[in-house]
Design a protein around this motif. Sequence first.
Motif, PDB file in Angstrom:
ATOM      1  N   SER A 194       0.814  -1.210   0.000  1.00  0.00           N
ATOM      2  CA  SER A 194       0.000   0.000   0.000  1.00  0.00           C
ATOM      3  C   SER A 194       0.853   1.267   0.000  1.00  0.00           C
ATOM      4  O   SER A 194       0.372   2.331  -0.380  1.00  0.00           O
ATOM      5  N   LEU A 195       2.114   1.143   0.390  1.00  0.00           N
ATOM      6  CA  LEU A 195       2.985   2.314   0.405  1.00  0.00           C
ATOM      7  C   LEU A 195       3.288   2.828  -0.997  1.00  0.00           C
ATOM      8  O   LEU A 195       3.532   4.015  -1.188  1.00  0.00           O
ATOM      9  N   ASN A 196       3.292   1.961  -1.991  1.00  0.00           N
ATOM     10  CA  ASN A 196       3.515   2.403  -3.364  1.00  0.00           C
ATOM     11  C   ASN A 196       2.433   3.401  -3.772  1.00  0.00           C
ATOM     12  O   ASN A 196       2.734   4.491  -4.260  1.00  0.00           O
ATOM     13  N   ALA A 197       1.188   3.042  -3.563  1.00  0.00           N
ATOM     14  CA  ALA A 197       0.074   3.933  -3.914  1.00  0.00           C
ATOM     15  C   ALA A 197       0.115   5.207  -3.070  1.00  0.00           C
ATOM     16  O   ALA A 197      -0.129   6.303  -3.579  1.00  0.00           O
ATOM     17  N   ASP A 238       0.377   8.931  -4.570  1.00  0.00           N
ATOM     18  CA  ASP A 238      -0.667   9.901  -4.225  1.00  0.00           C
ATOM     19  C   ASP A 238      -0.048  11.171  -3.651  1.00  0.00           C
ATOM     20  O   ASP A 238      -0.466  12.281  -3.978  1.00  0.00           O
ATOM     21  N   PHE A 239       0.955  10.996  -2.787  1.00  0.00           N
ATOM     22  CA  PHE A 239       1.663  12.138  -2.206  1.00  0.00           C
ATOM     23  C   PHE A 239       2.289  12.994  -3.312  1.00  0.00           C
ATOM     24  O   PHE A 239       2.143  14.216  -3.333  1.00  0.00           O
ATOM     25  N   PHE A 274       9.984  15.039  -4.159  1.00  0.00           N
ATOM     26  CA  PHE A 274       8.712  15.602  -3.704  1.00  0.00           C
ATOM     27  C   PHE A 274       8.826  15.651  -2.193  1.00  0.00           C
ATOM     28  O   PHE A 274       9.188  14.643  -1.564  1.00  0.00           O
ATOM     29  N   ILE A 275       8.528  16.796  -1.578  1.00  0.00           N
ATOM     30  CA  ILE A 275       8.693  16.906  -0.127  1.00  0.00           C
ATOM     31  C   ILE A 275       7.546  17.690   0.488  1.00  0.00           C
ATOM     32  O   ILE A 275       7.056  18.671  -0.096  1.00  0.00           O
TER      33      ILE A 275
END
Length: 183
Positions: A8-11, A15-16, A72-73
């Motif tokens: 689920s961390l991939n998605a 998304d982030f 991306f941060i």
Amino acid sequence: MTRLDLSSLNAEAWDFALRQQTLHLATCDAAGLPEASYAPYVEQGRELYVYVSEIARHWRNLAASGRCAVLFIESEAEAKTPFARQRLALQCTAREVARGGADFDAVMALFRLRFGKMMNVLEPMQDFHLYRLTPTQGSYVTGFARAFRMAGDGLSEVSHRSDEGHRTGDAGARRALSQALAG
């Protein structure tokens, strides 16, 4: 964390990234000197696209090396602490997408949807070039001791960067770190 949680961390990471309109771009010149910049971007099929001018130093670096890093941060205002801002860092290959082709036209349509009338000004400028940034590996950090490697097709292979977490000098330091993370 179970395999399903890691998947689920991939998605979550994508998304982030997609909530942001720009990406931070790191390139190196022919002498190996680093250059930091940013660029508006669009995403299609887990590939990122930037439309950059020959005036920008990163254009020359992308054209010469075919490599870059992207970041991306989380904004400082939204972060609980500046020491553990959520971030997605990607190592990418960079390839120019030729003008006049179906790929170019499809991606420019995405730029027009996302950035509106400004693209009517920028798209016809001949010193601008469209680059496809294909992530080859990455790192996603969601907080202290929550850092993950991402690899494989679409960065779908997610693993902990360290099974040990942060190292502290003694039991008191471990308690202090736990309290800081909790509150």
